[in-house]
Design an enzyme around this catalytic site. Structure first.
Site, PDB file in Angstrom:
ATOM      1  N   GLU A  41     -35.299  83.515  26.759  1.00 41.24           N
ATOM      2  CA  GLU A  41     -36.183  82.429  27.199  1.00 41.24           C
ATOM      3  C   GLU A  41     -35.423  81.121  27.425  1.00 41.24           C
ATOM      4  O   GLU A  41     -35.924  80.212  28.084  1.00 41.24           O
ATOM      5  CB  GLU A  41     -37.340  82.246  26.202  1.00 41.24           C
ATOM      6  CG  GLU A  41     -38.102  83.549  26.037  1.00 41.24           C
ATOM      7  CD  GLU A  41     -39.436  83.428  25.320  1.00 41.24           C
ATOM      8  OE1 GLU A  41     -40.048  82.352  25.338  1.00 41.24           O
ATOM      9  OE2 GLU A  41     -39.866  84.443  24.741  1.00 41.24           O
ATOM     10  N   TYR A  72     -40.382  76.190  21.996  1.00 41.51           N
ATOM     11  CA  TYR A  72     -39.635  77.290  21.367  1.00 41.51           C
ATOM     12  C   TYR A  72     -38.297  77.494  22.060  1.00 41.51           C
ATOM     13  O   TYR A  72     -37.230  77.470  21.426  1.00 41.51           O
ATOM     14  CB  TYR A  72     -40.463  78.583  21.404  1.00 41.51           C
ATOM     15  CG  TYR A  72     -39.639  79.833  21.137  1.00 41.51           C
ATOM     16  CD1 TYR A  72     -39.037  80.041  19.897  1.00 41.51           C
ATOM     17  CD2 TYR A  72     -39.444  80.801  22.136  1.00 41.51           C
ATOM     18  CE1 TYR A  72     -38.266  81.179  19.654  1.00 41.51           C
ATOM     19  CE2 TYR A  72     -38.674  81.938  21.899  1.00 41.51           C
ATOM     20  CZ  TYR A  72     -38.091  82.122  20.657  1.00 41.51           C
ATOM     21  OH  TYR A  72     -37.323  83.236  20.419  1.00 41.51           O
ATOM     22  N   LYS A  88     -34.408  76.953  20.708  1.00 38.97           N
ATOM     23  CA  LYS A  88     -33.419  78.040  20.652  1.00 38.97           C
ATOM     24  C   LYS A  88     -32.196  77.664  21.519  1.00 38.97           C
ATOM     25  O   LYS A  88     -31.052  77.936  21.132  1.00 38.97           O
ATOM     26  CB  LYS A  88     -34.024  79.355  21.148  1.00 38.97           C
ATOM     27  CG  LYS A  88     -35.046  79.974  20.209  1.00 38.97           C
ATOM     28  CD  LYS A  88     -34.483  80.405  18.862  1.00 38.97           C
ATOM     29  CE  LYS A  88     -33.541  81.578  18.960  1.00 38.97           C
ATOM     30  NZ  LYS A  88     -33.155  82.072  17.594  1.00 38.97           N
TER      31      LYS A  88
HETATM   32  P1  NAD Z   1     -40.276  86.461  13.217  1.00 42.33           P
HETATM   33  O1  NAD Z   1     -41.070  85.216  13.466  1.00 42.33           O
HETATM   34  O2  NAD Z   1     -40.974  87.769  13.097  1.00 42.33           O
HETATM   35  O3  NAD Z   1     -39.414  86.295  11.881  1.00 42.33           O
HETATM   36  C1  NAD Z   1     -38.716  85.107  11.577  1.00 42.33           C
HETATM   37  C2  NAD Z   1     -38.258  85.178  10.124  1.00 42.33           C
HETATM   38  O4  NAD Z   1     -37.508  83.994   9.829  1.00 42.33           O
HETATM   39  C3  NAD Z   1     -39.424  85.231   9.124  1.00 42.33           C
HETATM   40  O5  NAD Z   1     -39.155  86.197   8.127  1.00 42.33           O
HETATM   41  C4  NAD Z   1     -39.427  83.816   8.527  1.00 42.33           C
HETATM   42  O6  NAD Z   1     -39.930  83.785   7.200  1.00 42.33           O
HETATM   43  C5  NAD Z   1     -37.959  83.450   8.598  1.00 42.33           C
HETATM   44  N1  NAD Z   1     -37.722  82.006   8.614  1.00 42.33           N
HETATM   45  C6  NAD Z   1     -38.360  81.073   9.379  1.00 42.33           C
HETATM   46  N2  NAD Z   1     -37.858  79.851   9.123  1.00 42.33           N
HETATM   47  C7  NAD Z   1     -36.882  80.004   8.191  1.00 42.33           C
HETATM   48  C8  NAD Z   1     -35.984  79.119   7.533  1.00 42.33           C
HETATM   49  N3  NAD Z   1     -36.007  77.793   7.782  1.00 42.33           N
HETATM   50  N4  NAD Z   1     -35.105  79.626   6.645  1.00 42.33           N
HETATM   51  C9  NAD Z   1     -35.084  80.958   6.380  1.00 42.33           C
HETATM   52  N5  NAD Z   1     -35.925  81.833   6.942  1.00 42.33           N
HETATM   53  C10 NAD Z   1     -36.801  81.368   7.855  1.00 42.33           C
HETATM   54  O7  NAD Z   1     -39.177  86.484  14.382  1.00 42.33           O
HETATM   55  P2  NAD Z   1     -38.535  87.742  15.115  1.00 42.33           P
HETATM   56  O8  NAD Z   1     -39.399  88.152  16.225  1.00 42.33           O
HETATM   57  O9  NAD Z   1     -38.108  88.718  14.091  1.00 42.33           O
HETATM   58  O10 NAD Z   1     -37.242  87.053  15.755  1.00 42.33           O
HETATM   59  C11 NAD Z   1     -36.000  87.003  15.051  1.00 42.33           C
HETATM   60  C12 NAD Z   1     -34.977  86.274  15.903  1.00 42.33           C
HETATM   61  O11 NAD Z   1     -34.830  86.948  17.148  1.00 42.33           O
HETATM   62  C13 NAD Z   1     -35.396  84.841  16.250  1.00 42.33           C
HETATM   63  O12 NAD Z   1     -34.236  84.033  16.190  1.00 42.33           O
HETATM   64  C14 NAD Z   1     -35.915  84.928  17.675  1.00 42.33           C
HETATM   65  O13 NAD Z   1     -35.709  83.726  18.371  1.00 42.33           O
HETATM   66  C15 NAD Z   1     -35.032  86.039  18.215  1.00 42.33           C
HETATM   67  N6  NAD Z   1     -35.619  86.836  19.319  1.00 42.33           N
HETATM   68  C16 NAD Z   1     -36.866  87.389  19.198  1.00 42.33           C
HETATM   69  C17 NAD Z   1     -37.374  88.179  20.229  1.00 42.33           C
HETATM   70  C18 NAD Z   1     -38.727  88.854  20.125  1.00 42.33           C
HETATM   71  O14 NAD Z   1     -39.188  89.461  21.091  1.00 42.33           O
HETATM   72  N7  NAD Z   1     -39.407  88.814  18.976  1.00 42.33           N
HETATM   73  C19 NAD Z   1     -36.613  88.386  21.386  1.00 42.33           C
HETATM   74  C20 NAD Z   1     -35.344  87.804  21.473  1.00 42.33           C
HETATM   75  C21 NAD Z   1     -34.854  87.037  20.434  1.00 42.33           C
HETATM   76  P1  TYD Z   2     -45.521  86.923  23.472  1.00 43.40           P
HETATM   77  O1  TYD Z   2     -45.628  88.266  22.810  1.00 43.40           O
HETATM   78  O2  TYD Z   2     -46.096  85.732  22.795  1.00 43.40           O
HETATM   79  O3  TYD Z   2     -43.956  86.721  23.785  1.00 43.40           O
HETATM   80  P2  TYD Z   2     -43.236  85.584  24.710  1.00 43.40           P
HETATM   81  O4  TYD Z   2     -44.164  84.482  24.964  1.00 43.40           O
HETATM   82  O5  TYD Z   2     -42.095  85.181  23.819  1.00 43.40           O
HETATM   83  O6  TYD Z   2     -42.785  86.297  25.955  1.00 43.40           O
HETATM   84  O7  TYD Z   2     -46.177  87.036  24.900  1.00 43.40           O
HETATM   85  C1  TYD Z   2     -45.743  88.008  25.838  1.00 43.40           C
HETATM   86  C2  TYD Z   2     -46.471  87.726  27.134  1.00 43.40           C
HETATM   87  O8  TYD Z   2     -47.864  88.012  26.930  1.00 43.40           O
HETATM   88  C3  TYD Z   2     -46.396  86.268  27.575  1.00 43.40           C
HETATM   89  O9  TYD Z   2     -46.298  86.211  28.994  1.00 43.40           O
HETATM   90  C4  TYD Z   2     -47.720  85.683  27.129  1.00 43.40           C
HETATM   91  C5  TYD Z   2     -48.676  86.854  27.212  1.00 43.40           C
HETATM   92  N1  TYD Z   2     -49.771  86.849  26.226  1.00 43.40           N
HETATM   93  C6  TYD Z   2     -51.090  87.032  26.657  1.00 43.40           C
HETATM   94  O10 TYD Z   2     -51.367  87.198  27.869  1.00 43.40           O
HETATM   95  N2  TYD Z   2     -52.078  87.020  25.708  1.00 43.40           N
HETATM   96  C7  TYD Z   2     -51.838  86.818  24.385  1.00 43.40           C
HETATM   97  O11 TYD Z   2     -52.792  86.776  23.567  1.00 43.40           O
HETATM   98  C8  TYD Z   2     -50.466  86.652  23.960  1.00 43.40           C
HETATM   99  C9  TYD Z   2     -50.139  86.430  22.512  1.00 43.40           C
HETATM  100  C10 TYD Z   2     -49.481  86.675  24.915  1.00 43.40           C
END
Ligand code: NAD
Ligand code: TYD
Length: 353
Positions: free
Chosen positions: A135, A159, A163
């Site tokens: 992103e 967000y 990042k």
């Molecule tokens: P998540 O929100 O599920 O988990 C985040 C974790 O970080 C939680 O366990 C939370 O308690 C912990 N946390 C938050 N603030 C903290 C702090 N100040 N100190 C210590 N711990 C803290 O997130 P996720 O989906 O598992 O994402 C993990 C990483 O991967 C993030 O850096 C996110 O930007 C990156 N990422 C996520 C996705 C996705 O699709 N979910 C994709 C690409 C990158």
């Molecule tokens: P999300 O899972 O929040 O991931 P990101 O915004 O990091 O890509 O959302 C995925 C896509 O789905 C995004 O384009 C927003 C859309 N979305 C909906 O249409 N409805 C919803 O309730 C949510 C949470 C996301």
């Protein structure tokens, strides 16, 4: 020796720790603040396992991180900890700046102090791996080529801006101080243990609860979906063999519109748990107000990771999504557990309209 995983009680961090141990990895110190997204139930299978040492704390707490690095002779820090949900960042950006920017800064400084004091042979092998997102590159037109590692940063949400800032700090700590950093920028993940505020688990949960399935705007925004275990495998590969200072894009070549994803989930649920009235769950789809600043399309070019480190995703989206829907159906107790009061309050505000 050990590795320090931050944010290991969240979705990707917990999957990473479980996969890491399954792949025979060394012990893990897991530093997590346990925000609403942190859930130790994700790691219940490691209870009493000496290879997992949980510490409740903040990545920005330099004294705590310094103590953990020294006590456990940490050979690598993997930074998953973050505030990760775009909609929450729009409603309240402060926590995103605090954790994603200031927190990463604190972690980098503690890492730098520790690394500086290591003997030269240990310094060479030491790593700081920063887990980031596609992103940061902003949004793509429908026909534009996918993001590469040299695409200019253009974050559009609080967000992604936070990042992007953390990625820049990580880069600077390498160029200025020589800290051996690795950065991965991954596309949207799906799989077990994902908090049901993100699209896929949210739709499964709301469908089964008989609630409206909220699709933002026209539902034609595109995301590039990757199974979380493929992301975890990529991180292991980068940690083992990536050259310090490098950046790797991680993605699944699975570009889908949000509407396609929601419809696919409905079809899987229709087959696995048909509605009592015989209608499709798709009847619950509702188009709702769009997300402000909503990025239209993300797509990742992961050619560098393939070429340099031989990584390939193992899951195609169709079977990965089927397996994921099955997991949520088999773990309704997990879903009940995470749908805590805080989550319900948030969801009520978010979807009130
Ligand atoms: P998540 O929100 O599920 O988990 C985040 C974790 O970080 C939680 O366990 C939370 O308690 C912990 N946390 C938050 N603030 C903290 C702090 N100040 N100190 C210590 N711990 C803290 O997130 P996720 O989906 O598992 O994402 C993990 C990483 O991967 C993030 O850096 C996110 O930007 C990156 N990422 C996520 C996705 C996705 O699709 N979910 C994709 C690409 C990158
Ligand atoms: P999300 O899972 O929040 O991931 P990101 O915004 O990091 O890509 O959302 C995925 C896509 O789905 C995004 O384009 C927003 C859309 N979305 C909906 O249409 N409805 C919803 O309730 C949510 C949470 C996301």
């Amino acid at each position: 020796m050990t590795i320090l995983v931050t944010g290991g009680a969240g979705f990707i961090g917990a999957n990473f720790i479980l996969d890491w141990h399954a792949a025979g990895g060394e012990p893990v110190v897991n530093l997590d603040k346990l925000t609403y997204a942190g859930n130790l139930a994700n790691l219940a299978s490691l209870e009493g396992d000496p290879r997992h040492h949980f510490v409740h704390g903040d990545i920005g707490d330099g004294a705590l991180v310094a103590r953990l690095l020294a006590e456990h002779r940490v050979r690598a820090v993997l930074n998953f900890a973050a505030e990760s949900h775009v909609d929450r960042s729009i409603a309240g950006p402060a926590a995103f700046v605090q954790t994603n920017v200031a927190g990463t800064f604190g972690l980098l400084e503690a890492a730098r102090d520790y690394w500086n004091a290591l003997p030269p042979d240990e310094q060479g092998a030491w790593r700081f791996l920063h887990v980031s997102t596609d992103e940061v590159y902003g949004t793509l037109a429908a026909d534009a080529p996918a993001f590469t590692e040299t695409t200019a940063y253009a974050p559009n949400s609080p967000y992604s801006a936070s990042k992007a800032a953390s990625d820049h700090l990580v880069r600077a700590w390498h160029h200025t101080y020589g800290l051996p950093v690795l950065t991965t920028n991954c596309s949207n993940n799906y799989g077990r243990f994902q908090f049901p505020e993100k699209l896929i688990p949210l739709v499964i949960h709301k469908a089964l609860a008989g609630e409206a399935l909220p699709v933002y705007g026209d539902g034609r925004q595109v995301r590039d979906w990757l199974h979380v275990s493929d992301h975890c495998a990529a991180i292991r590969r980068v940690l083992a063999s990536g050259t310090p200072g490098g950046v790797w894009n991680v993605g699944g070549l699975n570009q889908k519109t949000n509407l396609e994803v929601v419809q696919a989930i409905c079809a899987l649920l229709d087959a696995a748990r048909p509605r009592s009235d015989g209608a499709s769950y798709a009847a619950q789809i509702r188009f709702v107000a769009d997300r402000p600043g909503h990025d239209r399309r993300y797509a990742i070019d992961a050619a560098k990771l393939r070429r340099e480190l031989g990584w390939e995703p193992r899951h195609d989206f169709e079977s990965g999504l089927r397996q994921t829907v099955a997991w949520y159906l088999e773990h309704e107790d997990w879903v009940r557990n995470v749908t805590s009061g805080a989550y319900r309050d948030w969801a009520a505000r978010q979807y009130a309209a």
